[in-house]
Design an enzyme around this catalytic site. Structure first.
Site, mmCIF file in Angstrom:
data_model
loop_
_atom_site.group_PDB
_atom_site.id
_atom_site.type_symbol
_atom_site.label_atom_id
_atom_site.label_comp_id
_atom_site.label_asym_id
_atom_site.label_seq_id
_atom_site.Cartn_x
_atom_site.Cartn_y
_atom_site.Cartn_z
ATOM 1 C CG ASP A 1 34.340 44.392 40.716
ATOM 2 O OD1 ASP A 1 35.597 44.071 40.557
ATOM 3 O OD2 ASP A 1 33.496 43.378 41.151
ATOM 4 C CG ASP B 1 34.756 38.969 43.584
ATOM 5 O OD1 ASP B 1 33.632 39.445 43.028
ATOM 6 O OD2 ASP B 1 35.800 39.385 43.902
HETATM 7 C C1 DX5 Z 1 35.056 43.692 45.895
HETATM 8 C C2 DX5 Z 1 34.752 43.211 44.469
HETATM 9 C C3 DX5 Z 1 35.802 42.220 44.081
HETATM 10 C C4 DX5 Z 1 37.203 42.536 44.066
HETATM 11 C C5 DX5 Z 1 38.218 41.314 44.245
HETATM 12 O O1 DX5 Z 1 33.884 44.266 46.246
HETATM 13 O O2 DX5 Z 1 33.648 42.677 44.176
HETATM 14 O O3 DX5 Z 1 35.754 41.758 42.761
HETATM 15 O O4 DX5 Z 1 37.554 43.472 42.998
HETATM 16 O O5 DX5 Z 1 39.476 41.974 44.396
HETATM 17 P P1 DX5 Z 1 40.639 41.273 45.149
HETATM 18 O O6 DX5 Z 1 40.729 40.243 44.283
HETATM 19 O O7 DX5 Z 1 41.803 42.060 45.085
HETATM 20 O O8 DX5 Z 1 40.090 40.982 46.428
#
Ligand code: DX5
Length: 213
Positions: A36, A173
């Site tokens: 990310d 996501d």
């Molecule tokens: C948020 C990110 C996601 C996040 C997902 O901006 O793009 O990929 O890391 O994390 P969870 O699965 O905890 O929502």
């Protein structure tokens, strides 16, 4: 397009002080690994860039989710460290010609191309290139942080995209766990990104398996 659900752990929620071991803990069971990339401008958080990715040793294909205002400036450094999938946000690359130039440069570097939309961004915002990308990322949280609650309102966008492009890989996501994953799969998503659900699990292989249904 794959006929089974890919699971893509997001390292944002991993213990970054022990990242190599964290990656190894999911390697045997995951399909891709998402990095990310946040610039503190497009999203209100700063994460990591290519230098961190350079040091990662993994057999998993790396998926760079560019949550950055100027993705064109970032592409080459991620290609140089062997990233296999690069996704940019529709909100910061609005012109069709500009999108196509970006797609061209990603593919020229040997990576596949994804375009992402935030929860509030309508499907119509990507009408011009949805038939041309390799992956469509539908965010189910407002990007910037892990551990947020899943926004079910985005599921209709996934259903519509899947109906229009049944062969398109649709990635989701944000807030994905064993409960919300089944909603995502039913809507037509076949690549699920999860951060906190996987990296907070005692049994990570079971957590990953639970997302496949
Ligand atoms: C948020 C990110 C996601 C996040 C997902 O901006 O793009 O990929 O890391 O994390 P969870 O699965 O905890 O929502």
């Amino acid at each position: 397009m794959t006929d089974h659900t890919l699971v893509t752990p997001s390292i944002l929620s991993a213990n970054l002080g022990d990242l190599q071991r964290e990656v190894e803990s999911v390697e045997a069971h995951a399909d891709w690994l998402q990095v990310d990339v946040m610039d503190g401008h497009f999203v209100p958080n700063l994460s990591f860039g290519a230098p961190v990715v350079r040091w990662l040793k993994t057999s998993l294909p790396l998926d760079a989710h560019l949550m950055v205002t100027n993705p064109a400036d970032r592409i080459q450094e991620f290609l140089d460290v062997g990233v296999k999938h690069i996704t940019f946000h529709a909100e910061v690359v609005e012109g069709t010609a500009e999108r196509r130039v970006l797609m061209e440069s990603i593919r020229a570097g040997g990576a596949t191309v994804g375009i992402a939309v935030n929860p509030a961004t309508p499907l119509s915002a990507v009408d011009d290139v949805l038939s041309e990308v390799d992956l469509f990322l539908v965010m189910s949280v407002q990007p910037g942080f892990g551990g947020q609650a899943f926004l079910p309102a985005v599921l209709s966008k996934v259903e519509e995209a899947h109906k229009a492009f049944p062969k398109l890989m649709i990635q989701m996501d944000g807030g994905i766990d064993d409960q919300t994953a089944s909603l995502c799969r039913k809507a037509g998503a076949n690549n699920l990104v999860a951060g906190s659900y996987i990296f907070s699990a005692q049994n990570r292989s079971a957590a990953i398996a639970s997302l496949r249904g």
